[in-house]
Structures are given as C-alpha cells and as structure tokens.
Write a protein that holds these residues in place. Structure first.
Motif, mmCIF file in Angstrom:
data_model
loop_
_atom_site.group_PDB
_atom_site.id
_atom_site.type_symbol
_atom_site.label_atom_id
_atom_site.label_comp_id
_atom_site.label_asym_id
_atom_site.label_seq_id
_atom_site.Cartn_x
_atom_site.Cartn_y
_atom_site.Cartn_z
ATOM 1 N N GLY A 197 0.798 -1.214 0.000
ATOM 2 C CA GLY A 197 0.000 0.000 0.000
ATOM 3 C C GLY A 197 0.830 1.263 0.000
ATOM 4 N N ALA A 198 0.227 2.349 -0.490
ATOM 5 C CA ALA A 198 0.866 3.663 -0.496
ATOM 6 C C ALA A 198 -0.180 4.714 -0.197
ATOM 7 N N ASP A 199 0.238 5.764 0.512
ATOM 8 C CA ASP A 199 -0.682 6.836 0.889
ATOM 9 C C ASP A 199 0.052 8.162 0.817
ATOM 10 N N ALA A 200 -0.645 9.184 0.334
ATOM 11 C CA ALA A 200 -0.083 10.534 0.282
ATOM 12 C C ALA A 200 -1.081 11.505 0.883
ATOM 13 N N GLY A 222 -4.724 10.675 -0.846
ATOM 14 C CA GLY A 222 -5.126 9.536 -1.654
ATOM 15 C C GLY A 222 -4.352 8.307 -1.229
ATOM 16 N N SER A 223 -4.923 7.146 -1.463
ATOM 17 C CA SER A 223 -4.262 5.903 -1.079
ATOM 18 C C SER A 223 -4.518 4.815 -2.110
ATOM 19 N N PHE A 224 -3.603 3.859 -2.134
ATOM 20 C CA PHE A 224 -3.707 2.695 -3.007
ATOM 21 C C PHE A 224 -3.241 1.480 -2.210
ATOM 22 N N VAL A 225 -4.075 0.451 -2.169
ATOM 23 C CA VAL A 225 -3.737 -0.768 -1.430
ATOM 24 C C VAL A 225 -4.039 -1.971 -2.304
ATOM 25 N N SER A 226 -3.085 -2.881 -2.360
ATOM 26 C CA SER A 226 -3.246 -4.089 -3.165
ATOM 27 C C SER A 226 -2.897 -5.304 -2.313
ATOM 28 N N SER A 249 -7.404 -1.675 -4.237
ATOM 29 C CA SER A 249 -8.365 -0.707 -3.736
ATOM 30 C C SER A 249 -7.687 0.655 -3.716
ATOM 31 N N TYR A 250 -8.440 1.677 -4.105
ATOM 32 C CA TYR A 250 -7.851 3.019 -4.125
ATOM 33 C C TYR A 250 -8.890 4.038 -3.675
ATOM 34 N N ALA A 251 -8.408 5.183 -3.139
ATOM 35 C CA ALA A 251 -9.315 6.169 -2.559
ATOM 36 C C ALA A 251 -8.740 7.562 -2.678
ATOM 37 N N LYS A 270 -12.912 -0.527 -5.084
ATOM 38 C CA LYS A 270 -12.196 -1.802 -5.012
ATOM 39 C C LYS A 270 -12.565 -2.623 -6.244
ATOM 40 N N ILE A 271 -11.556 -3.163 -6.928
ATOM 41 C CA ILE A 271 -11.844 -3.960 -8.115
ATOM 42 C C ILE A 271 -12.395 -5.322 -7.691
#
Length: 576
Positions: A197-200, A222-226, A249-251, A270-271
């Motif tokens: 995951g990554a978040d900014a 924003g964030s992205f988690v896989s 999943s991303y937000a 979320k895909i």
C-alpha cells in the motif's frame, strides 16, 4: 564416533563464541552511538522505557438458568505485557501474550504464551522506517486500517516494513509492504496474503506559501492498497472461473476547515474481489463517507452520510469475521455507553452493503437563564438511520458471476436500524448532577443477530436516569436507573447500577440487569455483578463476582458474541 569429532575442543569453541558475542554487542553499541550522535547536539540522549500490562482471569460456574457453561479447565486467562524503548531517533518494542486458555467468547485460535508483536523504528526529519509489526491507517480506514483491540480479540497487525517520508512541509508519504497477523499459538502466525500500500497526504496551507495566512485549511490525500494471494479456479456449476491473484483498492479524500464550518469526504473503489464475505462474486466494490459540521461556543451540529457496497477486503479471501481484514468501515451510529443501549441491541457495520445517514447536535443552555439556572444545562441529540443499498438482482450467468447491480447511493427497502437519542445534563449544585437520556430504537435482528429468540424488527424505548453526588472531598456516588420497553424479543428489561468512589484508591460497584418482562417466568433472572477496585499510581486491581448475560459486545461498530457466564473475575492493569 565419526571422524573429526575427536578434534572438537571446548577450550577453543568457548572463546570463539565469546568473541562472536562481543562483536555483536560492540556492533549494537556502535549503532546506538550513531543514533545518539545523529539525534543530539551537546545534550546527552537518555533512553526511556515504557510499558503496560493487563491480566484478565475468569473462573466459571455452571448455571443452567442463564445458559452458562464451564470449560474443561474451569478457568480462562488473557494477559499481555507491552514494552517500548526509545533512545534518540531509535525505538523498539515487544509484546508478550498469554492465553491459558483464552476466556470464553474470545477467538478460539488464541492459545499459549509467546511473542505476539515486535517492532523497531528509526526516525529523523525526512524518514521514518519501521520493521516488524505495524499499526497503520490510511484516511478513514476504508482502504487500510490495522489495529489491536484486545477486548474484542482483533489484531490484524501488518508484519513487514513501513516507510514514511516527509520531503517538504505539508507533505506526508507512506508505503507498506507486509503480511498480516492471522493466528496466535504460542507465537505470531501470519496469514497467506501479501499487502502492499501507499498513501499521500498534502496540507495545502503549508505547501503553498500564499495559502499559509488563509483561515480556510485544506488537506487532500489519496491511497492505493493491493493484496496478493495466489489464485485458483472455482466451479460455479455453469461456469469455471479464475480467482484473481491481485486485488486493488484506491481512494481519494479531502478535508476543509473554515472557521466554524468543517467538511471531509472520502471515496473508495475496489476492483473485483471474489471472497467468502460476498459468496465469491466478481462485482466491484465502492464506498463513500461524508461529514459536514458547524461548531461555535455552546452549539454544534454534524451531519454524516455513508454508503458501502461490497467492501469486505481481506488478505485471505477464504476468511470471515475478525480474520485478516485489510480495511475498516467507520460506524455512523452512536457508540452507546449505558448498559441496556450498548449491550442488548448494538449495531455492527454491514460490509457488503449499507447506506446510512446520521445527525449529531449539542447545545449549552446559558447560565442564569430560565432553563439554565445557576450552572447552565447541556443538551445533546443524535439520530442515525441505516438501510440496505438500492440494488437489482441479475439473472443467468450474470447473477452467478456478478450477483447484482447497484442502482444508486439511495436507501434500499430493508431497514437495518433507526437510533434516536437525546440527553439532558443538569448540574443542580456543586455536589449534585443529574443526567437523563431517552432512546428510541428500531433494530433488525436479522442483520445483526444479537438474539436467537426473535427474527425481525425490534421496536424499543429506553429511559436512563443517572445521578452523580459528591458526599465530601473523598467520597462520591454515581447511580443509574435504566428501563427498556419493547413488545418484541425478550420484552422489558431493567438495569440498576450503584457505584461508590473513595478517593484516592477505592471503588465499589454493583450492577443488576433484570429481564422482568420475559414471557418465560424462569428467564426472569437478576444478572447481578459486584466489583471492588483499587487504584494506585498507574496500576489498578479489580475483583468481580456474579452473572453476565449472553449477548454481543461491540467497539466502534465491530462486535463479537459473548456467552453467558457465572463466576469470579480478576482484572489487573498497570502502566509505567
């Protein structure tokens, strides 16, 4: 003896081991010296050790009237001890856990004694690097939240590495790469899946010089988690489908504060993620959380809106309940504290589909007015409404693969909960304060199965009167009288609480919960429980005895079932 063994000489081996140990110790001391030098100018850095302990021990008696059973060992114990050491820019921690055996109602896979958490961290002005067990949250938690709640038996700690970078004022970047804690059997056991995951997050007022004096404060993120879990094929009768190896999943989120007005919002996507929660359908998931508030001295109001569609997200697709959840869905229903409102019909968030709105407001009646009197009066109001989501079921192979389609963010036809409550708090003198709270609830027991006796909507009215009285400088009394009225489920309930505090050390309390309206006369039982507590410094010891009702225990919209019990309880907590 095999050739070569006769050449083994302890006189040579022992100095060799000692030399290795000395080298390791020297290396550790050198590292600490580097941390020390990098985190100070001339003032010596002092190491600090902090920690806390908790022991919960229960002894059980059989009680056929309330359904209390006795495990084979007749007792249960949950205990932990956490230690954290900080030296300059370096810190490290460890947590010992013990379940001998776990108390009844706790997840059955918690067994034995061992290390349940360990971590080390280095931090400077640019970087923060943590290895080991990590607790982290991106935004509201809808993409990622790892946390520990020992009273619920939840620990989905990330076990790996986290890097936090602050390249400039107002910018925070985070990265996570880890497995998740899944089990405990005298040691930490991680689950199958891998979480990345990554978040900014950017505070625009700090980043843009022209916005710094602006009273309106804006934060965006924003964030992205896989998650990765090796896929396989599943047979859905008419179709053979491949489970995805990777699910993302991303937000995006924003928060604005301008004087008395605040606004925050987050949208998550979320895909397709076929899993045990959604019965292995390939529909995408989404979530929306909105908050708007207005607050000035003596008055405040907050409106919340939440939409959740197929947002169960786990690092192991085959797990359920508390096991390896990657994300967390905030609850918009109020977390009640009074006995009847919090234990009989507590609402748990529905991950696969709910739409809800809530309103919270408070008002302070000024002193020296007709209603306020000498000390003023506080009013608080809360209303929450949650339904299922507006969907249309699909047919044929589309139904097998995707299940349903979502029509809008609006309410569906099925009511989950209605929760209205209003509280009045009035101080009559320096020593006497009264609180009155009224609740009206409509609760769907098919959604949150808090009872086995009734399946449908429970309509309930609850009244609570609390009195707080200071007898003198050292002694105070708190008393509660509660009543719940309903025609459904087990009918009417009453609760009484009396608590005496003797400063600075002692507390005495007795609680009685009584189902006086039950149609079954044998079930009209007094659930009487008494407690004696002693506090000194950062330590507290409490001993209790009595009966506890079977029910649901919730924290933050997450709930677990608690069996009926009858017996002795010892609770010890300490911090240093």
């Amino acid at each position: 003896m095999k050739e070569g063994r006769s050449n083994f000489r302890p006189s040579f081996f022992i100095p060799f081991v000692q030399m290795k140990v000395m080298k390791v110790c020297a290396a550790v001391l050198w590292v600490l010296a580097v941390f020390n030098a990098s985190s100070q100018n001339s003032t010596p850095v002092q190491g600090q050790l902090h920690g806390n302990f908790q022991v919960l021990w229960q002894q059980y008696n059989a009680d056929s009237i309330i359904g209390a059973e006795v495990p084979a060992e007749k007792t249960g114990m949950n205990a932990f001890g956490s230690f954290a050491y900080t030296y300059g820019n370096f810190s490290a921690g460890i947590r010992f856990e013990s379940y001998l055996n776990a108390i009844m109602g706790f997840p059955g896979r918690f067994r034995g004694t061992g290390i349940g958490s360990r971590w080390a961290q280095y931090k400077n002005d640019l970087l923060e690097i943590t290895v080991g067990n990590i607790y982290e949250q991106f935004g509201s938690g809808m993409t990622l939240r790892s946390y520990w709640e020992p009273n619920l038996g939840i620990d989905n700690a990330l076990d790996g590495i986290r890097v936090i970078v602050t390249p400039d004022t107002g910018i925070t970047l985070k990265g996570i790469y880890a497995h998740q804690r899944f089990d405990f059997d005298s040691r930490l056991i991680n689950g199958l899946g891998l979480v990345r995951g990554a978040d900014a997050e950017i505070f625009l007022n700090d980043l843009v010089p022209s916005l710094r004096p602006n009273k309106t404060k804006i934060t965006v993120g924003g964030s992205f988690v896989s998650k990765f879990q090796e896929g396989e094929t599943i047979d859905k009768d008419t179709l053979v489908l491949k489970l995805p190896n990777n699910v993302a999943s991303y937000a995006g989120r924003i928060a604005i504060i301008s004087g008395p007005v605040s606004f925050s919002g987050e949208y998550v996507k979320k895909i397709n993620d076929p899993n045990a929660d959604n019965k292995f359908i390939y529909k995408e998931g989404s979530g929306l959380l909105l908050n708007i508030g207005y607050s000035v001295k003596g008055f405040g109001i907050t409106l919340q809106s939440k939409f959740i569609d197929n947002m169960a997200f786990r690092s192991d697709r085959d797990q359920l309940l508390f096991d390896v959840p990657i994300n967390y869905i905030p609850s918009i229903t109020k977390q009640h504290t009074y006995n009847l409102a919090s234990t009989l019909y507590p609402y748990a968030t529905v991950l696969n589909g709910e739409s809800g709105n809530s309103l919270n407001a408070f008002y302070t009646v000024k002193k020296e007015t007709l209603l306020g009197g000498k000390y003023g009066m506080n009013l608080a109001l809360n209303y929450a409404a949650v339904n299922n989501i507006d969907t249309t079921g699909l047919a044929g192979n589309d139904q097998v693969v995707y299940g349903y389609e979502t029509n809008s963010f609006a309410f569906g036809k099925e009511k989950f909960v209605r929760d209205f409550n209003v509280e009045l708090k009035k101080k009559f003198s320096k020593n006497v304060t009264l609180l009155y709270t009224y609740y009206y609830m409509e609760f769907n027991t098919l959604v949150t199965p808090v009872t086995v006796d009734f399946k449908g909507i429970v309509f309930a009215d609850i009244h609570v009167l609390e009195a707080q009285v200071k007898l003198n400088k050292k002694m105070a009394i708190r008393a509660e009288a509660q009543a719940l009225f309903t025609e459904q489920d087990k009918k009417d309930w009453g609760t009484a609480l009396f608590e005496l505090s003797v400063s600075p050390h002692w507390t005495f309390s007795i609680l009685d919960q009584y189902n006086y309206g039950n149609d079954n006369a044998k079930a009209r039982v007094h659930y009487l429980f008494g407690t004696v507590g002693y506090v000194k410094g950062g330590s507290r010891v409490a001993i209790g005895y009595g009966k506890r009702r079977e029910g649901i225990f919730c924290i933050g919209g997450v709930c677990r079932a608690v069996p009926a019990s009858n017996g002795l309880e010892l609770n010890i907590t300490s911090t240093f």
